[in-house]
Scaffold this motif. Sequence first.
Motif, PDB file in Angstrom:
ATOM      1  N   GLN A 148      61.851  33.203 -21.833  1.00 54.71           N
ATOM      2  CA  GLN A 148      61.576  33.675 -23.747  1.00 54.71           C
ATOM      3  C   GLN A 148      61.402  33.729 -24.358  1.00 54.71           C
ATOM      4  OE1 GLN A 148      61.631  37.135 -22.605  1.00 54.71           O
ATOM      5  NE2 GLN A 148      62.438  36.688 -20.100  1.00 54.71           N
ATOM      6  N   CYS A 149      61.484  32.247 -24.737  1.00 52.45           N
ATOM      7  CA  CYS A 149      60.500  31.070 -25.816  1.00 52.45           C
ATOM      8  C   CYS A 149      59.698  31.181 -25.880  1.00 52.45           C
ATOM      9  CB  CYS A 149      61.973  30.453 -26.633  1.00 52.45           C
ATOM     10  SG  CYS A 149      61.173  29.771 -27.762  1.00 52.45           S
ATOM     11  N   SER A 153      57.949  36.495 -30.149  1.00 48.69           N
ATOM     12  CA  SER A 153      59.648  36.240 -28.647  1.00 48.69           C
ATOM     13  C   SER A 153      60.720  35.826 -29.210  1.00 48.69           C
ATOM     14  CB  SER A 153      58.856  34.279 -28.058  1.00 48.69           C
ATOM     15  OG  SER A 153      59.149  33.584 -29.852  1.00 48.69           O
ATOM     16  N   SER A 154      60.858  35.413 -28.411  1.00 48.42           N
ATOM     17  CA  SER A 154      62.815  36.064 -28.763  1.00 48.42           C
ATOM     18  C   SER A 154      63.593  34.288 -28.081  1.00 48.42           C
ATOM     19  CB  SER A 154      63.750  36.403 -27.309  1.00 48.42           C
ATOM     20  OG  SER A 154      65.086  36.472 -27.884  1.00 48.42           O
TER      21      SER A 154
END
Length: 296
Positions: free
Chosen positions: A241-242, A248-249
Amino acid sequence: MERSDAVSVHTEEAMVLGRGMRLLAGAMTVACVVLVGPSAPSSALFGRSLPADAVRDVVANRVMTWNLCNPCDESNVDRAAEIATYAPQVIGLQEACARDVRRIRSFLERLYGLVYHVEYGTVLRNWGRCGGAPWSPGAFGQAILSAAPMTDRVNVEYPDGGSEDRGYMAVTTMVGGRPVRVFNTHLAQRRQEAVRADQTGVLAAELARHDRAIVLGDFNAVPDAPELAPIWALATDTDAQCHPSPASSCEPTTDWNSKFDYVFLRGIVPLKHRVQPTPYSDHHLLYTDLDPTQNP
């Protein structure tokens, strides 16, 4: 024998006995210091109890990065216990004094039965960071611990370290039963973006030479920082997720809620990762389990 003489004799015997007991206690204290090292608390003889869910042997496909925090007055026994809880195959340490790494490695083996090889990526000698004699200060920089032997070590100091000398080290070792090139780095401190850009250029040029590689370290930059672009062009973060995007998270890895610590992967597939806060550093532990059987 007169009463006064008897009292004198008994008094002298008591004094001799007292001195003997003090000498014995002193000898035992010295023995303990030799055994566990002067920076370790008395509880080091027994180690620190691990959580019930701690692993009990090295995890062959697990790698970890951890900035130890320096100068910080932390016990190497506690640092070793944090590592032993997750027992990765490979550990990249930053802000590491060679003396502390030796003790951590020793405690991992003697207290938890975890045997590691070690290679150092010293970039400077600093009395304020690592102690030692003023004319012979301790070695400071990076280190890699691996349960498997390491070969082809390189230690590179960046041409410009910024406010403090910085560099990267690299070794070849086994992760998940396959050989892989492992890098460990610590980039220039915050608010030195231009310096870090030059440093990532140096690191990326070497990373590009390897089809399978892992880059561990404290990059002192958030994921969308422009200076990280050369690394993102070659590798992905272990967290799916990065990404290098503000949208982005990315899970924070520091006490100030920034992501500065990374496990970048090139030609390797991650299975899962974990960010674990710790009271023994201002950086969290970050580890990832890899799938050595798959290619991206």
